[in-house]
Design an enzyme around this catalytic site. Structure first.
Site, PDB file in Angstrom:
ATOM      1  N   SER A 231       0.833  -1.199   0.000  1.00  0.00           N
ATOM      2  CA  SER A 231       0.000   0.000   0.000  1.00  0.00           C
ATOM      3  C   SER A 231       0.864   1.244   0.000  1.00  0.00           C
ATOM      4  O   SER A 231       2.076   1.172   0.195  1.00  0.00           O
ATOM      5  CB  SER A 231      -0.924   0.026   1.235  1.00  0.00           C
ATOM      6  OG  SER A 231      -1.793  -1.084   1.266  1.00  0.00           O
ATOM      7  N   SER A 269      -3.163  -3.484  -2.984  1.00  0.00           N
ATOM      8  CA  SER A 269      -2.491  -2.233  -2.638  1.00  0.00           C
ATOM      9  C   SER A 269      -3.515  -1.166  -2.288  1.00  0.00           C
ATOM     10  O   SER A 269      -4.269  -0.704  -3.148  1.00  0.00           O
ATOM     11  CB  SER A 269      -1.613  -1.762  -3.802  1.00  0.00           C
ATOM     12  OG  SER A 269      -0.776  -0.707  -3.416  1.00  0.00           O
ATOM     13  N   ASP A 271      -4.063   2.335  -1.870  1.00  0.00           N
ATOM     14  CA  ASP A 271      -3.359   3.561  -2.244  1.00  0.00           C
ATOM     15  C   ASP A 271      -4.273   4.761  -2.046  1.00  0.00           C
ATOM     16  O   ASP A 271      -5.301   4.893  -2.733  1.00  0.00           O
ATOM     17  CB  ASP A 271      -2.904   3.473  -3.704  1.00  0.00           C
ATOM     18  CG  ASP A 271      -2.024   2.253  -3.962  1.00  0.00           C
ATOM     19  OD1 ASP A 271      -1.221   1.916  -3.078  1.00  0.00           O
ATOM     20  OD2 ASP A 271      -2.170   1.624  -5.026  1.00  0.00           O
TER      21      ASP A 271
END
Length: 340
Positions: A231, A269, A271
């Site tokens: 992340s 991930s 983000d």
């Protein structure tokens, strides 16, 4: 301006790696935005615990703000209210995935002390997963760690690399951590400073000024494992007069900048980008068609922050013997130079 990281590692500019043509602020850090402070609390026992807390403290609460979710596989406590109201009612705290809820409760303690008569608060706390290097299930972050980061937040060049919420993170195959950078520009006749701070912990192939640096080729023979839960948390601060909608446009560019350094934007991930402005509310916002230089400043500052998070980090061995290696300077496409 010194460009040496506190741990003795070097920032991107000392290695001849420069993102974009815009000038930086005096510190080349998010703290170049007047009134913005950064604090860390690091938990590192040299063995199984490599984690911590990083706090970005604005000069006051109630500032215009926006959140952009590049990929929502993560935990950003308080984000929906920021989306709804466009207001930052809390410092921004970053930590490890399984400590985010304890950290949010600690921020609540901090906010309740500020407003003894308050009945509703919105802590804003984000995370990345440092479980590859740290025993994340132990949840070692306490209320005091969070309060230490908040109450110890200060100006000056923040520590980068293996510190605070970046102590146990890995990005693009290498040891990463916290990184920061800034840019100065003029937009529609208004002097503007843009600063960024990142907690880098995402997958992909490190790319430096267009040159890929796959860990398998750069460090041949070194065992490489891709940590789960990759992340990235990005904080963008500016003094540009902007409303929440326009700040959302900045936050989107912050996520785009991850692609410059080789992000894979993988399924797992989480983000996120958070953008806020310190500009006085009486100033009218910059017109949308005058934002291009501000967009460029965000992209460049985030790119350099991400590189700083990698270049200032040190090789770390943690839980289960997992090791994340520092980026070797002698393999960079531009050789070490002088401060710039």
């Amino acid at each position: 301006m010194t460009d040496a990281a506190p741990q003795g590692r070097l920032r991107a500019r000392s290695l001849g790696v420069v993102a974009g043509a815009l000038p930086t602020g005096p510190l080349n850090a998010i703290t170049d935005v007047d009134g913005v402070l950064v604090g860390h609390a690091t938990v590192d026992d040299g063995a199984d615990l490599h984690t911590g807390v990083t706090a970005v403290v604005p000069p006051r609460l109630g500032l215009p703000a926006a959140v952009h979710t590049g990929n929502g596989y993560g935990k950003l406590v308080g984000s929906t209210q920021v989306d709804e109201l466009g207001v930052l009612e809390s410092p921004i705290v970053l930590t490890a995935t399984l400590s985010v809820f304890r950290a949010a409760d600690a921020v609540l303690t901090y906010l309740m002390r500020l407003r003894p008569d308050g009945l509703s608060f919105n802590p804003l706390v984000g995370e990345t997963n440092d479980g590859f290097l740290s025993d994340i299930r132990r949840r070692p972050i306490t209320e005091q760690h969070v309060l230490d980061a908040l109450e110890g937040a200060c100006g000056g060049l923040p520590a980068e690399g293996c510190v605070g919420a970046g102590t146990g993170t890995t990005a693009l195959g290498y040891k990463a951590g916290i990184g920061t950078s800034s840019r100065r520009l003029v937009a529609d006749g208004v002097p503007v400073t843009v600063g960024a701070l990142v907690q880098a912990n995402f997958g992909g192939v490190l790319t430096v000024q267009g040159t890929p640096m796959p860990v398998e080729e750069v460090l041949p023979g070194v065992r490489h494992e891709e940590p789960p839960g990759n992340s990235c948390m990005i904080v963008v601060a500016t003094d540009a007069p902007l409303d929440a909608r326009r700040l959302g446009r900045l936050a989107r560019r912050a996520i785009f900048a991850m692609g410059r350094v080789g992000a894979s934007y993988a399924h797992g991930s989480g983000d996120y980008a958070i953008a806020f402005t310190t500009a006085p509310p009486r100033r009218p916002p910059l017109p949308d068609d005058r934002l291009d230089p501000v967009f460029a400043a965000v992209m460049d500052a985030v790119e350099e922050s991400l590189l700083n998070s990698l270049f200032t980090a040190t090789t770390t061995t943690g839980v289960h013997g997992h090791t994340s290696h520092a980026v070797p300077y002698d393999r960079l496409p531009i050789r070490p130079g002088t401060d710039g």
